[in-house]
Design a protein around this motif. Structure first.
Motif, short mmCIF file in Angstrom:
data_model
loop_
_atom_site.label_atom_id
_atom_site.label_comp_id
_atom_site.label_asym_id
_atom_site.label_seq_id
_atom_site.Cartn_x
_atom_site.Cartn_y
_atom_site.Cartn_z
N ILE A 91 0.83 -1.21 0.00
CA ILE A 91 0.00 0.00 0.00
C ILE A 91 0.86 1.25 0.00
O ILE A 91 0.58 2.23 -0.73
N LYS A 92 1.93 1.25 0.78
CA LYS A 92 2.81 2.42 0.84
C LYS A 92 3.46 2.69 -0.51
O LYS A 92 3.64 3.85 -0.90
N PHE A 93 3.81 1.62 -1.23
CA PHE A 93 4.39 1.80 -2.57
C PHE A 93 3.34 2.32 -3.56
O PHE A 93 3.65 3.17 -4.40
N THR A 94 2.12 1.81 -3.49
CA THR A 94 1.08 2.27 -4.43
C THR A 94 0.66 3.70 -4.13
O THR A 94 0.19 4.40 -5.05
N ARG A 95 0.82 4.15 -2.90
CA ARG A 95 0.51 5.55 -2.58
C ARG A 95 1.50 6.51 -3.24
O ARG A 95 1.15 7.63 -3.63
N SER A 96 2.75 6.08 -3.37
CA SER A 96 3.79 6.98 -3.89
C SER A 96 4.05 6.81 -5.39
O SER A 96 4.54 7.73 -6.04
N THR A 97 3.73 5.64 -5.93
CA THR A 97 3.98 5.38 -7.36
C THR A 97 2.66 5.05 -8.06
O THR A 97 1.95 4.14 -7.61
N PRO A 98 2.31 5.78 -9.12
CA PRO A 98 3.11 6.81 -9.81
C PRO A 98 2.82 8.24 -9.37
O PRO A 98 3.23 9.18 -10.06
N LYS A 99 2.11 8.44 -8.26
CA LYS A 99 1.72 9.79 -7.85
C LYS A 99 2.93 10.69 -7.63
O LYS A 99 2.98 11.82 -8.14
N ASN A 100 3.91 10.23 -6.86
CA ASN A 100 5.09 11.05 -6.55
C ASN A 100 6.35 10.56 -7.26
O ASN A 100 7.27 11.35 -7.51
N ILE A 101 6.42 9.27 -7.53
CA ILE A 101 7.59 8.67 -8.17
C ILE A 101 7.11 7.90 -9.40
O ILE A 101 6.17 7.12 -9.31
N ASP A 102 7.74 8.15 -10.54
CA ASP A 102 7.34 7.48 -11.77
C ASP A 102 7.61 5.98 -11.68
O ASP A 102 8.44 5.52 -10.89
N PHE A 103 6.92 5.20 -12.55
CA PHE A 103 7.25 3.78 -12.68
C PHE A 103 8.70 3.64 -13.11
O PHE A 103 9.23 4.47 -13.86
N TYR A 104 9.33 2.57 -12.68
CA TYR A 104 10.76 2.40 -12.90
C TYR A 104 11.12 1.88 -14.29
O TYR A 104 12.27 1.94 -14.70
N GLY A 105 10.14 1.35 -15.02
CA GLY A 105 10.43 0.81 -16.35
C GLY A 105 11.46 -0.31 -16.28
O GLY A 105 11.30 -1.26 -15.52
N THR A 106 12.53 -0.18 -17.05
CA THR A 106 13.55 -1.25 -17.12
C THR A 106 14.67 -1.08 -16.09
O THR A 106 15.60 -1.88 -16.05
N LYS A 107 14.57 -0.04 -15.25
CA LYS A 107 15.67 0.25 -14.32
C LYS A 107 15.95 -0.91 -13.38
O LYS A 107 17.11 -1.28 -13.13
N LEU A 108 14.89 -1.53 -12.83
CA LEU A 108 15.09 -2.62 -11.87
C LEU A 108 15.70 -3.84 -12.55
O LEU A 108 16.49 -4.57 -11.95
N LEU A 109 15.34 -4.07 -13.82
CA LEU A 109 15.93 -5.20 -14.56
C LEU A 109 17.41 -4.93 -14.85
O LEU A 109 18.23 -5.86 -14.80
N LYS A 110 17.76 -3.68 -15.13
CA LYS A 110 19.17 -3.34 -15.36
C LYS A 110 19.97 -3.55 -14.08
O LYS A 110 21.10 -4.06 -14.12
N GLN A 111 19.39 -3.14 -12.95
CA GLN A 111 20.08 -3.35 -11.67
C GLN A 111 20.23 -4.83 -11.38
O GLN A 111 21.24 -5.26 -10.79
#
Length: 469
Positions: free
Chosen positions: A317-337
């Motif tokens: 729930i805390k993640f859904t409150r902040s994304t995408p409202k305050n923080i954009d979706f990460y796209g491929t960033k997590l896969l690159k990491q």
């Protein structure tokens, strides 16, 4: 042997609970209940073989370690079914009793229903991936003589344990230690389940020693999962030979563990992790407090555990409150990491800390304060959501289920069937897929576990332990 594919129209039925819950999202309470009950419908339709027939090469009792059974029950069950206590807490219940003065936070209720819909969608996509690739019809070109199987399993247990200790000592390769430690536990437990019906006294005593050593290690780890899994796996392996006995002993035992482990773990951590007591002393103090029902904090060890620690929906729930409202979706960033995490530190000493990379998105979402020493890594479905919302949940969970099933099939082809393939190698090396951790940890672990699986196969073939048909 069944080889037919799962009919598309039956797979689509698995998504009806999610679609109906989404359609009725304006009524958050009803939407949550439809999505939550939807996972039980998915379990029923898939475990009874309605969507796709269960493989008929073995009885159901003899194939429980395959992804459609144990992986689905543990992974999807923990993910999608444990949030009911959180939901009741949102509605104003405490210890299953309605608190009359409590006002329902409608915003919190709506987020709870939203996350449960994602759980239901993720469950449907995950099992769809399993069912699409659930085909064990191709026979392996390798086999293991049945009369040597019990000894081989014990040999695995004996050889895997020192291998796990070796990798702990090698800088940059410590991640392999967990693989072989898990493989040692699974092989020892499976060997014990083989030795008891065969009445092999020597094997039974050696395997019992291994089992109790592993159980003690789990008991002094400070975590609930190893303890529960050690009991669950032994029950699953013994079930084909002793159905009534296992059902009568292990099911009540697992229920007791869920009741008393919260208190035990909390007391153990308070004493052992603070440095005030040794592991042995902390274990004794925790056992005394648990058996005497002296928790010192009833809410934290019982209702608080059920609401906030049994399920991970509060973090979601805390993640859904902040994304995408305050923080954009990460796209491929997590896969690159995750790709970076795959490189062993022995080859890249300056590699960024995987833990730090994961915790950055936890801090950014406000789940945990940066000044806190708490580690709160997101679950796999949370990372799927952070990648690209509901679409990310569907696509990534579908791939996750497909990957688990493809690896299981591959393992059975490489190791001559279910016992060595799925029950031993898949369950031992890929146990991380039972729970699903953050992308970086899971992808790294699965990648190198697959390499380990291929190397073990080569060694067994070269040593003429596995024979070609």
């Amino acid at each position: 042997m069944q080889t037919n594919h799962a009919p598309l129209e039956r797979i689509l039925v698995l998504y009806i609970p999610w679609a109906l819950a989404a359609l009725l999202s304006s009524d958050a309470q009803l939407s949550y209940l439809i999505a939550w009950l939807g996972s039980f419908l998915i379990f029923f339709l898939t475990l009874t073989g309605w969507v796709r027939p269960i493989p008929d090469d073995r009885s159901v009792a003899e194939q429980l370690m395959r992804p459609v059974f144990l992986v689905q029950i543990i992974f999807a069950g923990y993910m999608a079914c444990t949030s009911i206590f959180y939901f009741l807490d949102v509605l104003g219940y405490q210890n299953f009793e309605k608190v009359g003065t409590t006002l329902v936070d409608q915003n919190r209720l709506e987020y709870t229903a939203q996350c449960q819909r994602y759980y239901c969608l993720g469950h449907a996509a995950f099992i769809s991936g399993i069912l699409i690739f659930m085909d064990y019809s191709t026979k392996s070109k390798y086999y293991m003589p049945k009369d040597k199987l019990a000894n081989l399993l014990m040999m695995f247990a004996v050889a895997s344990f020192p291998a796990s200790l070796f990798f702990i000592k090698v800088p940059g390769l410590s991640q392999f230690s967990n693989q072989f430690s898990s493989l040692s536990f699974i092989s020892g437990t499976l060997a014990l389940a083989f030795a008891i019906p065969l009445k092999k006294i020597g094997n039974t005593l050696i395997c019992l020693a291994f089992y109790f050593f592993n159980f003690y290690t789990a008991l002094t780890s400070g975590f609930k999962e190893p303890i529960i899994i050690s009991v669950l796996v032994l029950g699953v392996f013994l079930y084909p030979s002793y159905k009534k006995l296992v059902a009568g002993i292990f099911i009540p035992l697992l229920l007791l563990l869920f009741m008393f482990l919260p208190t035990y773990n909390r007391i153990f951590r308070q004493n052992a992790w603070s440095g005030d007591s040794s592991a042995e002393e902390a274990t004794q103090l925790a056992l005394d407090a648990t058996l005497n029902n002296d928790s010192g904090d009833e809410d934290d060890s019982n209702w608080g555990f059920l609401v906030y620690r049994l399920s991970e929906i509060d973090m979601f729930i805390k993640f859904t409150r902040s994304t995408p409202k305050n923080i954009d979706f990460y796209g491929t960033k997590l896969l690159k990491q995750s790709g970076m995490a795959i490189v062993p530190r022995i080859f890249w000493p300056e590699k960024p800390s995987t833990e730090d990379l994961i915790m950055e998105r936890v801090y950014d979402a406000g789940v945990v304060n940066r000044a806190s020493s708490v580690s709160a890594k997101p679950a796999f479905i949370v990372d799927a959501y952070l990648t690209f919302g509901g679409v990310g949940v569907f696509v990534i969970m579908l791939i996750y289920g497909a990957l688990a099933q493809i690896i299981s099939v591959k393992a059975e082809k490489l190791f001559g069937g279910y016992i060595l393939g799925t029950a031993l190698v898949f369950s031992g090396l890929f146990q991380i897929m039972w729970r699903g951790l953050s992308f970086e940890f899971l992808i790294n672990n699965v990648f190198w576990s697959y390499i380990s699986m291929l190397l073990i196969h080569k060694i067994l073939v070269a040593g003429h332990i596995l024979k070609e048909v």
